[in-house]
Motif scaffolding. Structure first.
Motif, PDB file in Angstrom:
ATOM      1  N   HIS A 128      77.896  75.520  17.571  1.00 20.32           N
ATOM      2  CA  HIS A 128      76.537  75.562  17.006  1.00 20.32           C
ATOM      3  C   HIS A 128      76.355  74.412  16.029  1.00 20.32           C
ATOM      4  O   HIS A 128      76.944  74.397  14.952  1.00 20.32           O
ATOM      5  N   HIS A 149      73.192  71.172  14.832  1.00 17.86           N
ATOM      6  CA  HIS A 149      71.810  70.661  14.949  1.00 17.86           C
ATOM      7  C   HIS A 149      71.864  69.158  15.207  1.00 17.86           C
ATOM      8  O   HIS A 149      70.999  68.412  14.776  1.00 17.86           O
ATOM      9  N   MET A 176      71.695  85.068  15.296  1.00 17.98           N
ATOM     10  CA  MET A 176      72.161  84.633  13.977  1.00 17.98           C
ATOM     11  C   MET A 176      71.284  85.381  12.975  1.00 17.98           C
ATOM     12  O   MET A 176      70.095  85.102  12.836  1.00 17.98           O
ATOM     13  N   TRP A 213      78.739  81.168   8.787  1.00 21.68           N
ATOM     14  CA  TRP A 213      77.440  80.509   8.884  1.00 21.68           C
ATOM     15  C   TRP A 213      76.859  80.155   7.515  1.00 21.68           C
ATOM     16  O   TRP A 213      76.814  81.012   6.611  1.00 21.68           O
ATOM     17  N   ASP A 219      77.573  73.827  12.222  1.00 18.85           N
ATOM     18  CA  ASP A 219      76.154  73.862  11.825  1.00 18.85           C
ATOM     19  C   ASP A 219      75.699  72.487  11.330  1.00 18.85           C
ATOM     20  O   ASP A 219      74.688  72.378  10.637  1.00 18.85           O
TER      21      ASP A 219
HETATM   22 ZN    ZN Z   1      72.123  76.364  12.515  1.00 16.40          ZN
END
Ligand code: ZN
Ligand code: HDL
Length: 433
Positions: free
Chosen positions: A27, A29, A277, A344, A374
């Protein structure tokens, strides 16, 4: 490889194996260079709306650091809108001066910038960003992706591709092959479909998928048709959503209906996992923009209700609140269609990664995915994985020492298999189970 290690050897072997473990970062971006970049680099056009963020000004203006700099220079002194109007380089200079020069950069997000600069061979003690800027300007973005992946040991970068984001969607429509970089995989991110059916149904109708604000059978089929189209176009390897702390299931609202009638049936049809999430309360302080989101304790019963109601679906789940972590692990003991992943966002800090990872080994053995980055800025892969490998490696070393103390013959082969399962094998198998 198969000779039992003596107990004293185990910690170093585990740390070395984890330090060199190839990783699938499930995961992020991040984006391939084909999605354009707003950052000037050697031999690369600048696209002001480009999606690939990299380089020192993006690193230092990461939204985590924006939140932190407003604790040093409050909005009463520097109004939010005045900060946002500043050029990116001025924002970065402001953050560097107040978080890194005038104060000790003690936070995890600050330390991360230092680790990244050092691992890139730069001196993190500069008082100004100018020397870094000259170095980054010499990098070609696509070659630099290879460099960062090599330093961080990430063999595949899994993107987050929000189909309701106009900038991103227009790039897929303009070039259906935009995602075809073998270093990257796409994930169909669909938050508005579940969080705001009212306005999303109007968008679907505009795009040729007629849908009514009170969802009916025709709306369901058109929404399913929309998801099928984008799964195929993106070659999405899973679908994903972030949900607020007050998410409940069942709820009787449109979101639940769309989950039950549209999202999960299509995931099952394509045999794709669905990632939830859970725990992000968005824009509690709106003028901070991306830096203004907050955490909240979520309802684990709603999660177990979904897992129980949809046994044919597979779910990646991560939760934002530290207080949800133990019950998430216990839920995973009850449902094999649940794969717990990552520390996270606000849990991605050494003290909490250590605590969560110990808890997960003790309750789940090696059947979870300990981390994702992330990352929003390419270079962050360097620090997020350097730091996480150290912490997770230390915890795993303790656990293998415990096994040897209990009399088990711990071998390098056993350690290597466990490390590979944790950092890529569990993910790959859960995708195609
Ligand atoms: Zn994220
Ligand atoms: O919803 C998400 O995927 C979150 O990770 C948000 O993007 C958040 O802003 C973030 O970057 N957390 O690390």
């Amino acid at each position: 490889m198969t000779e039992p290690l003596i107990v004293a050897q185990i910690p170093d072997v585990v740390r070395q194996v984890v330090a060199n473990q190839p990783i699938i970062d499930m995961h992020t971006h991040l984006y391939a260079h084909s999605f354009g970049t707003p950052v000037a680099g050697r031999g690369s056009a600048v696209d002001p709306n480009g999606l690939l963020l990299w380089g020192v000004d993006e690193l230092v203006t990461y939204h985590y650091l924006v939140a932190e700099v407003f604790r040093v220079v409050p909005a009463t002194k520097l109004p939010y809108e005045q900060f946002w109007k500043m050029p990116k380089q001025s924002q970065a200079d402001h953050i560097w001066q107040h978080l890194f020069v005038e104060n000790a950069p003690l936070s995890e997000a600050c330390r991360g910038v230092l680790t990244t600069l050092s691992k890139l061979g730069l001196d993190p003690n500069e008082k100004s960003l100018d020397r870094y800027r000259s170095w980054f300007a010499e990098q070609n973005p696509s070659d630099y992706i290879d460099k960062v992946m090599q330093i961080s040991g990430v063999e595949r970068i899994v993107m987050t591709n929000p189909v309701f984001d106009d900038n991103e969607r227009s790039r897929w429509i303009a070039n259906p092959n935009v995602g075809d970089d073998p270093r990257f995989s796409a994930v169909l991110r669909i938050d508005p479909l579940l969080r705001d059916w009212e306005s999303t149904s109007k968008k679907l109708s505009e795009w040729g998928y007629p849908a009514s604000s009170t969802p009916d059978a025709a709306s369901f089929e058109n929404a399913r048709r929309f998801l099928r189209h984008w799964i195929k176009l993106q070659k999405a390897i899973y679908l994903a959503v972030s949900l607020p702390p007050d998410f409940r299931y069942p709820s009787g609202d449109a979101g639940q209906t769309i989950l039950d009638q549209v999202v999960l049936p299509v995931c099952a049809e394509f045999d794709l996992p669905f990632a939830m999430m859970i725990g992000s309360r968005l824009r509690v302080n709106p003028p901070l923009r991306d830096a203004g989101d907050m955490v909240g304790k979520s309802d684990i019963t709603s999660l177990t209700n979904i897992l129980s109601a949809h046994p044919a679906n597979r779910f990646f789940v991560t939760m934002l609140s530290r207080e949800n972590q133990h019950e998430l692990c216990v839920a995973a003991r009850k449902f094999s269609n649940l794969m717990v992943f990552g520390c996270w966002w606000f849990t991605n800090n050494p003290s909490i990664i250590d605590e969560i990872t110990r808890m997960r080994f003790e309750l789940l053995g090696p059947t979870f995915i300990p981390q994702h980055s992330d990352a929003r800025v390419l270079d962050q892969l360097v620090y997020k994985w350097t730091h996480s490998r150290q912490i997770i490696g230390n915890v795993l070393a303790d656990k293998f020492v415990d096994l040897a103390t209990a009399g088990l013959h711990v071998t390098r082969a056993m350690i290597e298999k466990t490390s590979d399962d944790l950092f890529r094998g569990n993910f790959k198998r859960f995708l195609s189970r």
